[in-house]
Design a protein around this motif. Sequence first.
Motif, short mmCIF file in Angstrom:
data_model
loop_
_atom_site.label_atom_id
_atom_site.label_comp_id
_atom_site.label_asym_id
_atom_site.label_seq_id
_atom_site.Cartn_x
_atom_site.Cartn_y
_atom_site.Cartn_z
N PHE A 86 0.80 -1.23 0.00
CA PHE A 86 0.00 0.00 0.00
C PHE A 86 0.83 1.29 0.00
O PHE A 86 0.28 2.38 0.11
N SER A 87 2.15 1.17 -0.11
CA SER A 87 3.04 2.32 -0.17
C SER A 87 2.90 3.26 1.03
O SER A 87 2.97 4.48 0.88
N ILE A 88 2.71 2.70 2.21
CA ILE A 88 2.66 3.58 3.38
C ILE A 88 4.08 3.78 3.91
O ILE A 88 4.95 2.93 3.73
N ASP A 89 4.28 4.90 4.54
CA ASP A 89 5.56 5.20 5.17
C ASP A 89 5.82 4.15 6.27
O ASP A 89 4.99 3.99 7.16
N PRO A 90 6.94 3.41 6.20
CA PRO A 90 7.20 2.37 7.20
C PRO A 90 7.31 2.91 8.62
O PRO A 90 7.23 2.15 9.58
N HIS A 91 7.49 4.22 8.75
CA HIS A 91 7.57 4.82 10.07
C HIS A 91 6.19 5.15 10.64
O HIS A 91 6.08 5.69 11.74
N ARG A 92 5.14 4.81 9.88
CA ARG A 92 3.78 5.11 10.36
C ARG A 92 3.04 3.86 10.84
O ARG A 92 2.00 3.98 11.48
N TRP A 93 3.54 2.68 10.51
CA TRP A 93 2.94 1.43 11.02
C TRP A 93 4.10 0.55 11.45
O TRP A 93 4.75 -0.08 10.63
N ILE A 94 4.37 0.52 12.73
CA ILE A 94 5.59 -0.09 13.26
C ILE A 94 5.24 -1.23 14.22
O ILE A 94 4.41 -1.05 15.11
N MET A 225 0.33 0.08 -4.63
CA MET A 225 1.49 -0.78 -4.36
C MET A 225 2.76 -0.11 -4.88
O MET A 225 2.73 0.72 -5.79
N GLN A 226 3.88 -0.46 -4.28
CA GLN A 226 5.17 0.09 -4.69
C GLN A 226 5.64 -0.60 -5.97
O GLN A 226 5.84 -1.81 -5.98
N LEU A 227 5.85 0.17 -7.02
CA LEU A 227 6.28 -0.39 -8.29
C LEU A 227 7.82 -0.39 -8.33
O LEU A 227 8.45 0.43 -8.99
#
Length: 302
Positions: A86-94, A225-227
Amino acid sequence: MGKTVTEATNQNSLSIDEMEAIDIVTLMLEEDRHIQEGIQKSLTTIAEAVELIVDKWQHGARVFVAGAGTSGRIGVLDAVELGPTFSIDPHRWIAFIAGGKNAMWEPLEQHEDSASDIVQELQQLEFNENDVLIAISASGTTPYSLAALTYAKEKQASSISISCNHQTISSELSDVGIELIVGPEVIRGSTRLKAGTAQKIAINMISTATMVKLGKVYQNEMIDMQLINNKLVKRAETMLRQLTNLNEQEAKELMNETNNDVKLSIIIAKTGCDKNVAEKYLNKANNHVKKAILLFEMDQKD
């Protein structure tokens, strides 16, 4: 604390040590039917958790997931997939697991009693009242998870718990207490079985439904999604063709024009507007593609 279902003896498996392999796996499948029952009864609270996270997320919240042992591994497994999907910032769901990263690969379950560790980790990341904590614990009494919930309460942050017993301490400490009652395990106390599966389903539901509500899905496609490789770029182009009337060359050109932004590409293909207008309506619709298209069409009618 209520009845401890996760530590109870399963009367249906008392002779499991005498069974043939086919009988063992058949029994396990029969017992797994209780998982769906437990999830079904918790759907309302699972949905409440989703709505809570969506509301807080839109105001900049981060989500922190904490658990020990199997519960911790489940939280980590779910969290690490959210970035590429889902291309979320990894620092927002830890996600945190008792014992640290090594606990994903080694049996470091002794760290489930390390209540101070999770507090220190949350403090280091400046966990605050704007954030959300999800504590996963089959028993609902694991010190590591309880410490996280207690700290969240102290910071006046929102909290959600996922457990597999009735009336747990975790639920008492949470804004939303999800209790997945799936019955005793076929091997007494081995919560890597039914309880673990139920927790995996619940956290998948929570994270996925949250991402859908945040506009990261169009129809049932992963449009955010991250391409990150050629295969995924090709998949995105194919997706765009299936969702619109574009041919292969048109889809490729539009993806190039939008710098591989599937959302903008869909809006442009569906409405005929240019990139700047598509961006305007996507922002206006809070990143929801269907809403953006609808808003555009409504404005064209006026």
